[in-house]
Design an enzyme around this catalytic site. Structure first.
Site, mmCIF file in Angstrom:
data_model
loop_
_atom_site.group_PDB
_atom_site.id
_atom_site.type_symbol
_atom_site.label_atom_id
_atom_site.label_comp_id
_atom_site.label_asym_id
_atom_site.label_seq_id
_atom_site.Cartn_x
_atom_site.Cartn_y
_atom_site.Cartn_z
ATOM 1 N N TYR A 73 0.838 -1.231 0.064
ATOM 2 C CA TYR A 73 0.097 0.046 0.061
ATOM 3 C C TYR A 73 0.979 1.409 -0.110
ATOM 4 C CZ TYR A 73 -4.431 -2.392 0.105
ATOM 5 O OH TYR A 73 -5.737 -3.168 -0.271
ATOM 6 N N ASP A 111 -7.891 6.534 -4.862
ATOM 7 C CA ASP A 111 -7.082 7.727 -4.931
ATOM 8 C C ASP A 111 -7.590 9.049 -4.964
ATOM 9 O OD1 ASP A 111 -8.117 9.047 -7.499
ATOM 10 O OD2 ASP A 111 -7.369 7.178 -8.551
ATOM 11 N N HIS A 131 -15.070 3.341 -1.555
ATOM 12 C CA HIS A 131 -13.932 2.476 -1.107
ATOM 13 C C HIS A 131 -13.178 3.118 -0.220
ATOM 14 C CE1 HIS A 131 -15.268 -0.296 -4.534
ATOM 15 N NE2 HIS A 131 -16.281 -0.526 -3.557
ATOM 16 N N GLY A 207 -15.222 3.664 -16.597
ATOM 17 C CA GLY A 207 -14.081 2.953 -16.400
ATOM 18 C C GLY A 207 -14.263 2.046 -15.290
HETATM 19 P P1 OAD Z 1 -11.381 -2.774 -12.658
HETATM 20 O O1 OAD Z 1 -9.963 -2.923 -12.644
HETATM 21 O O2 OAD Z 1 -12.072 -4.036 -12.251
HETATM 22 O O3 OAD Z 1 -11.725 -2.373 -13.936
HETATM 23 C C1 OAD Z 1 -11.394 -1.276 -14.884
HETATM 24 C C2 OAD Z 1 -12.310 -0.906 -15.986
HETATM 25 O O4 OAD Z 1 -11.604 0.202 -16.603
HETATM 26 C C3 OAD Z 1 -12.522 -2.013 -17.055
HETATM 27 O O5 OAD Z 1 -13.786 -2.325 -17.374
HETATM 28 C C4 OAD Z 1 -11.616 -1.537 -18.051
HETATM 29 O O6 OAD Z 1 -12.056 -1.855 -19.279
HETATM 30 C C5 OAD Z 1 -11.559 -0.121 -17.808
HETATM 31 N N1 OAD Z 1 -10.771 0.810 -18.333
HETATM 32 C C6 OAD Z 1 -9.184 0.735 -18.571
HETATM 33 N N2 OAD Z 1 -8.879 1.853 -18.915
HETATM 34 C C7 OAD Z 1 -9.623 2.774 -19.227
HETATM 35 C C8 OAD Z 1 -9.591 3.984 -19.742
HETATM 36 N N3 OAD Z 1 -8.519 4.766 -19.853
HETATM 37 N N4 OAD Z 1 -10.753 4.813 -19.869
HETATM 38 C C9 OAD Z 1 -11.797 4.189 -19.475
HETATM 39 N N5 OAD Z 1 -12.236 2.763 -19.120
HETATM 40 C C10 OAD Z 1 -10.885 1.974 -18.927
HETATM 41 O O7 OAD Z 1 -11.650 -1.765 -11.686
HETATM 42 P P2 OAD Z 1 -12.989 -1.311 -11.054
HETATM 43 O O8 OAD Z 1 -14.036 -1.631 -11.772
HETATM 44 O O9 OAD Z 1 -12.813 0.072 -10.486
HETATM 45 O O10 OAD Z 1 -11.712 -2.332 -4.592
HETATM 46 O O11 OAD Z 1 -12.775 -2.179 -9.774
HETATM 47 C C11 OAD Z 1 -13.842 -2.276 -8.566
HETATM 48 C C12 OAD Z 1 -12.975 -2.566 -7.341
HETATM 49 O O12 OAD Z 1 -12.288 -3.804 -7.500
HETATM 50 C C13 OAD Z 1 -12.129 -1.461 -6.865
HETATM 51 O O13 OAD Z 1 -12.533 -0.213 -6.292
HETATM 52 C C14 OAD Z 1 -11.041 -2.187 -6.201
HETATM 53 C C15 OAD Z 1 -10.978 -3.570 -6.803
HETATM 54 O O14 OAD Z 1 -10.720 -4.530 -5.974
HETATM 55 C C16 OAD Z 1 -11.127 -1.728 -3.751
HETATM 56 O O15 OAD Z 1 -10.102 -1.207 -3.709
HETATM 57 C C17 OAD Z 1 -11.728 -1.867 -2.302
#
Ligand code: OAD
Length: 262
Positions: A73, A111, A131, A207
């Site tokens: 972290y 962030d 989160h 995203g």
């Molecule tokens: P993910 O990593 O699961 O998904 C990221 C998404 O962003 C994917 O659908 C990508 O296709 C998309 N992506 C990547 N680059 C992009 C860009 N430049 N513009 C637009 N889209 C883009 O992340 P989260 O959905 O945020 O939990 O994940 C949810 C949670 O899972 C997070 O908050 C975290 C993780 O474990 C905690 O930290 C508690």
């Protein structure tokens, strides 16, 4: 662009966003990808492609190897501190500043880039960090002083440096102020997010893979309450079916196109 019902999706959406009384953004890791912060589930580059979330993002994982988790972290915190808001964060902050009180950002990101964009560009949005924040700490265990009504619990700032830092009195360890797997979201944050999702005219889902609940359910909640739901993502997501329209592209490209004045 995958939805053929909209001949002029950007023109139509821009008009909706101009006229909306209330707009919600549900953002995920893809929102900050162009600021250099890795996502979680992208193949190859996502953090969970090579690391086990149960070891690094759960209380059991922290208790099993506190030094490893704390140091991981710390490394991510350094990355967040060095990152800057991208054009997507800035477009949202500018839109909020032009329309104070209209925009609520429900972010899964730990962030502070939405908050920094607002501080640099203009306040106006309400930001709910579902989160938590990677830049804050809290105690791993309940502070024993807190059990005595006459005493105040120790402040995390009292902890002595270490990996992780510890309370000089009882040895309690600090942990990052994020929500780990198996933990509940803050009740007030979740309630505020549900209310905002239920009340908005337009929801932009930016995203996120839509793989983590309850945050992922906010898109369906908005849709069922009558909002126009738009997904902005470079790839397909698990909640594409909840959207009226899916825009394929990056957050830093699409958000200025949707939100900036012509
Ligand atoms: P993910 O990593 O699961 O998904 C990221 C998404 O962003 C994917 O659908 C990508 O296709 C998309 N992506 C990547 N680059 C992009 C860009 N430049 N513009 C637009 N889209 C883009 O992340 P989260 O959905 O945020 O939990 O994940 C949810 C949670 O899972 C997070 O908050 C975290 C993780 O474990 C905690 O930290 C508690």
């Amino acid at each position: 662009m995958r939805d053929r019902r909209y001949a002029h999706p950007f023109r139509d959406l821009r008009a909706k966003l101009r006229q909306a009384a209330s707009v919600c953004v549900l953002s995920g890791a893809g929102m900050s990808a162009e600021s250099g912060i890795p996502t979680f589930r992208d193949a190859q580059t996502g953090l969970w492609a090579n690391l086990d979330p149960m070891q690094l993002a759960s209380e059991a994982g922290f208790r099993a190897d506190p030094q490893r988790v704390w140091d991981w972290y710390q490394m991510r915190r350094d990355g967040v501190r060095q990152a800057e808001p991208n054009a997507g964060h800035v477009a949202l902050a500018r839109y909020a500043a032009r329309h104070p009180g209209r925009l609520t950002i429900l972010t899964q990101n730990v962030d502070d880039l939405h908050q920094r964009a607002a501080a640099q560009t203009g306040e106006g949005a309400r930001i709910v960090a579902l989160h938590g924040s990677i830049l804050t700490d809290r105690w791993l265990d309940a502070c024993p002083r807190g059990e005595d009504l006459m005493r105040r619990p120790c402040e995390p700032s009292r902890a002595e440096p270490g990996h992780p830092p510890r309370c000089p009195d009882c040895g309690n360890r600090l942990r990052p102020g994020v929500v780990w797997f198996g933990e509940s979201l803050d009740y007030r944050d979740l309630t505020a997010a549900e209310e905002a999702a239920s009340a908005c005219d337009v929801m932009l889902v930016v995203g996120t893979s839509g793989a983590v609940w309850p945050a992922a359910g906010l898109a369906a909640r908005a849709r069922h309450a009558g909002a126009h739901v738009v997904i902005l993502n470079t790839q397909v997501s698990e909640i594409d079916d909840e959207a009226h329209i899916v825009l394929t592209g990056s957050a830093a490209t699409l958000l200025p196109r949707l939100l900036d004045p012509l």
